[in-house]
Design an enzyme around this catalytic site. Sequence first.
Site, short mmCIF file in Angstrom:
data_model
loop_
_atom_site.label_atom_id
_atom_site.label_comp_id
_atom_site.label_asym_id
_atom_site.label_seq_id
_atom_site.Cartn_x
_atom_site.Cartn_y
_atom_site.Cartn_z
N HIS A 36 -36.76 -3.27 15.71
CA HIS A 36 -35.82 -2.97 14.62
C HIS A 36 -34.38 -3.25 15.02
CE1 HIS A 36 -38.44 -1.46 11.47
NE2 HIS A 36 -39.21 -0.99 12.44
N ASP B 1 -39.93 -12.67 13.96
CA ASP B 1 -41.32 -13.11 13.84
C ASP B 1 -41.42 -14.62 13.63
OD1 ASP B 1 -41.65 -10.42 13.94
OD2 ASP B 1 -42.27 -10.17 11.85
C1 GLA Z 1 -41.00 -6.82 11.26
C2 GLA Z 1 -39.92 -7.80 10.84
C3 GLA Z 1 -39.06 -8.23 12.03
C4 GLA Z 1 -38.56 -7.03 12.83
C5 GLA Z 1 -39.69 -6.06 13.13
C6 GLA Z 1 -39.19 -4.79 13.77
O1 GLA Z 1 -41.93 -7.44 12.08
O2 GLA Z 1 -40.48 -8.94 10.25
O3 GLA Z 1 -38.00 -9.03 11.58
O4 GLA Z 1 -37.50 -6.41 12.18
O5 GLA Z 1 -40.42 -5.71 11.96
O6 GLA Z 1 -38.65 -5.05 15.01
#
Ligand code: GLA
Length: 390
Positions: free
Chosen positions: A34, A173
């Site tokens: 996060h 991601d």
């Molecule tokens: C999800 C979101 C990412 C990131 C994570 C928490 O996977 O897609 O962008 O914010 O949560 O780290």
Amino acid sequence: MQLKFLKQFFFETFAAKPEHLFFSPSRINIVGEHIDYNGGKVFPCAIQIGTYGAARKRGDNVIKLVSKNFSHYGEISLNEEILYQEEHQWMNYPMGVVRSLKERGYSVGGMDIVVWGNIPNGAGLSSSASLELLIGEMINQLYNDGTIPKMELVYAGKDTENKFIGLQSGIMDQFVIGMGRKDNAVLLDTNTLDFKYVPLNLHEYTFVIMNTNKRRELKDSKYNERRRECDKALEILQQEFSVRNLCELPLCDCEKYKKLLHEENLYKRVYHVIFENQRVYLAMHAIKENRLSDLGKLLSESHRSLKEYYEVTGKELDCIVNAAQSHADCLGARMTGAGFGGCAIALVKKDKTDQFIQEVSKKYTSEIGYEAEFLISGISDSVHELPVVE
Ligand code: GLA
């Protein structure tokens, strides 16, 4: 095995052989949760569990999509405006990518596509980013001779989440799925997008991925709420501190932040963000210097912070992480990804993984009432085309 299955499925669906095959990984995040939307550093790696796809060009302006995982299937007409529609379910992700790449000026044409993934669904391993990058790479190879820069595919995936689906997620991601490298973690600065590969040598240890089987739908979760809280805290703190994002705040001024923020919740979010960012740096050094018990401690500290300060864990993740942490052959454990259910990772002695899984599984089932799932995966390259061997 998987490819044979995919090709056969393609043939049964479209009565023709696929011309191209692809693989797009999923991901785990080692630490740095996060903070990718707070200008922090994150430390994910792409894994060998992912989404496979088979495709061939069509002579018209239609993309036909079929998934082996979901019964819903359909078509995207490239002659019409592409809009999000709830009833299109998983197909909204490919639709968002098609729309974004078209808007970015790339050519997109008709395709027959089948996809099949072995990522547990709704488990927080980023099955959506995996699918987005898969479709992006198909368009890249089939209609743009592989000339679209990988970062454009990454942005098309992020656009899909932010503008099409409505989830205000960060770039982590899509970045690691589009840019990851086999056997390496990626240390990514989400403020500058500078990154480096860090060889992930865990010696006699390995990561065990623990899926709580508690599904979470991010769009309706508190994900966007956390993001709004961070934005609000930043706005307040910027009146005193000249920073562009929360991760630029100095660690030592916490008492000042507390006073300025008034709301306890806002302070807790900020506290998590700045210390989580520091943990990424410490974890990267712990890996480089083979101090794995330090790495384990950092993972467990990260979980505690996500539970107590960021409040994104929940009873299932806490239960599985507690069970893992109290196992003698586990150096540390934490939730991975967005939280609210989904997966956790544990750093476990390789030759003790069977016992570990058995014991954690037993504790989890007796407390939660249903079973967890355990996975071990190698570290993968980014999304790529595979040879079509007969
Ligand atoms: C999800 C979101 C990412 C990131 C994570 C928490 O996977 O897609 O962008 O914010 O949560 O780290």
